[in-house]
Design a protein around this motif. Structure first.
Motif, PDB file in Angstrom:
ATOM      1  N   GLU A 190       0.600  -0.259   1.650  1.00  0.00           N
ATOM      2  CA  GLU A 190       1.095   1.116   1.638  1.00  0.00           C
ATOM      3  C   GLU A 190       2.175   1.218   0.562  1.00  0.00           C
ATOM      4  O   GLU A 190       2.789   0.216   0.192  1.00  0.00           O
ATOM      5  N   TRP A 191       2.403   2.443   0.090  1.00  0.00           N
ATOM      6  CA  TRP A 191       3.462   2.708  -0.882  1.00  0.00           C
ATOM      7  C   TRP A 191       4.554   3.506  -0.188  1.00  0.00           C
ATOM      8  O   TRP A 191       4.322   4.604   0.279  1.00  0.00           O
ATOM      9  N   TRP A 192       5.734   2.910  -0.090  1.00  0.00           N
ATOM     10  CA  TRP A 192       6.863   3.501   0.625  1.00  0.00           C
ATOM     11  C   TRP A 192       7.956   3.900  -0.367  1.00  0.00           C
ATOM     12  O   TRP A 192       8.218   3.169  -1.333  1.00  0.00           O
ATOM     13  N   PRO A 193       8.657   5.004  -0.085  1.00  0.00           N
ATOM     14  CA  PRO A 193       9.885   5.274  -0.857  1.00  0.00           C
ATOM     15  C   PRO A 193      10.840   4.084  -0.700  1.00  0.00           C
ATOM     16  O   PRO A 193      10.947   3.508   0.398  1.00  0.00           O
ATOM     17  N   LEU A 194      11.493   3.712  -1.765  1.00  0.00           N
ATOM     18  CA  LEU A 194      12.372   2.549  -1.727  1.00  0.00           C
ATOM     19  C   LEU A 194      13.404   2.644  -0.612  1.00  0.00           C
ATOM     20  O   LEU A 194      13.634   1.675   0.116  1.00  0.00           O
ATOM     21  N   ASP A 195      14.010   3.808  -0.429  1.00  0.00           N
ATOM     22  CA  ASP A 195      15.012   3.973   0.635  1.00  0.00           C
ATOM     23  C   ASP A 195      14.413   3.738   2.020  1.00  0.00           C
ATOM     24  O   ASP A 195      15.058   3.144   2.888  1.00  0.00           O
ATOM     25  N   ALA A 196      13.182   4.202   2.239  1.00  0.00           N
ATOM     26  CA  ALA A 196      12.525   4.002   3.535  1.00  0.00           C
ATOM     27  C   ALA A 196      12.236   2.521   3.777  1.00  0.00           C
ATOM     28  O   ALA A 196      12.358   2.029   4.906  1.00  0.00           O
ATOM     29  N   ALA A 197      11.870   1.799   2.720  1.00  0.00           N
ATOM     30  CA  ALA A 197      11.616   0.363   2.853  1.00  0.00           C
ATOM     31  C   ALA A 197      12.909  -0.375   3.200  1.00  0.00           C
ATOM     32  O   ALA A 197      12.915  -1.280   4.042  1.00  0.00           O
ATOM     33  N   ILE A 198      14.017   0.025   2.562  1.00  0.00           N
ATOM     34  CA  ILE A 198      15.303  -0.600   2.878  1.00  0.00           C
ATOM     35  C   ILE A 198      15.710  -0.266   4.314  1.00  0.00           C
ATOM     36  O   ILE A 198      16.219  -1.130   5.042  1.00  0.00           O
TER      37      ILE A 198
END
Length: 142
Positions: free
Chosen positions: A109-117
């Motif tokens: 999946e491709w996540w917004p960087l902030d959501a992954a953090i």
């Protein structure tokens, strides 16, 4: 007691033009659930850290990158000299994944960087290299 890692590894935070990061997930029954992780793995014979990162990103995520930056190199455990090298990959091209038999259940999946953090902060990653790579990638001024 588990055996200490004996081979170096590479882990990649791959960011697309919209600041989304390639996130993999899989079920780890021995750890009680589904966890997130970044593309990466152990080096093959004769492979350096950067070549390992490129190969793992291509195999697990089907991604090649034109821009690479090394984010650091860290010991895996105190009981081993094996290291994990962290990379940031940008200017991505998507292609087919090349999963092995043991990776067939890996979901990409491709996540917004902030959501992954945020997911890392909530303990959704099983191993520490992925969250560290995400934090270091965020600090690069993406």
């Amino acid at each position: 007691m588990s055996e200490a890692p004996s081979r170096d590894a590479s882990v990649v935070a791959a960011l697309d033009g919209e600041q989304r990061v390639a996130i993999l997930s899989s079920h780890f029954p021995q750890h009680g659930g589904r966890y997130l992780f970044l593309p990466g793995g152990r080096r093959e014979a004769g492979e350096d850290a950067a070549a390992c990162a490129r190969r793992e990103l291509r195999e697990e995520a089907g991604v090649t990158a034109r821009c690479w930056a090394q984010l650091g190199s860290y010991a895996m455990t105190l009981a081993s000299t094996a290291r994990v090298d962290l990379f940031l990959a940008r200017d991505l091209t998507l292609g087919p994944r090349e999963l092995t038999a043991t990776e067939m259940d890996f979901t990409l999946e491709w996540w917004p960087l902030d959501a992954a953090i945020d997911a890392a902060e909530k303990g959704r990653f099983l191993l520490p290299a992925g969250p560290l790579a995400l934090l270091l990638a965020a600090r690069t001024g993406t």
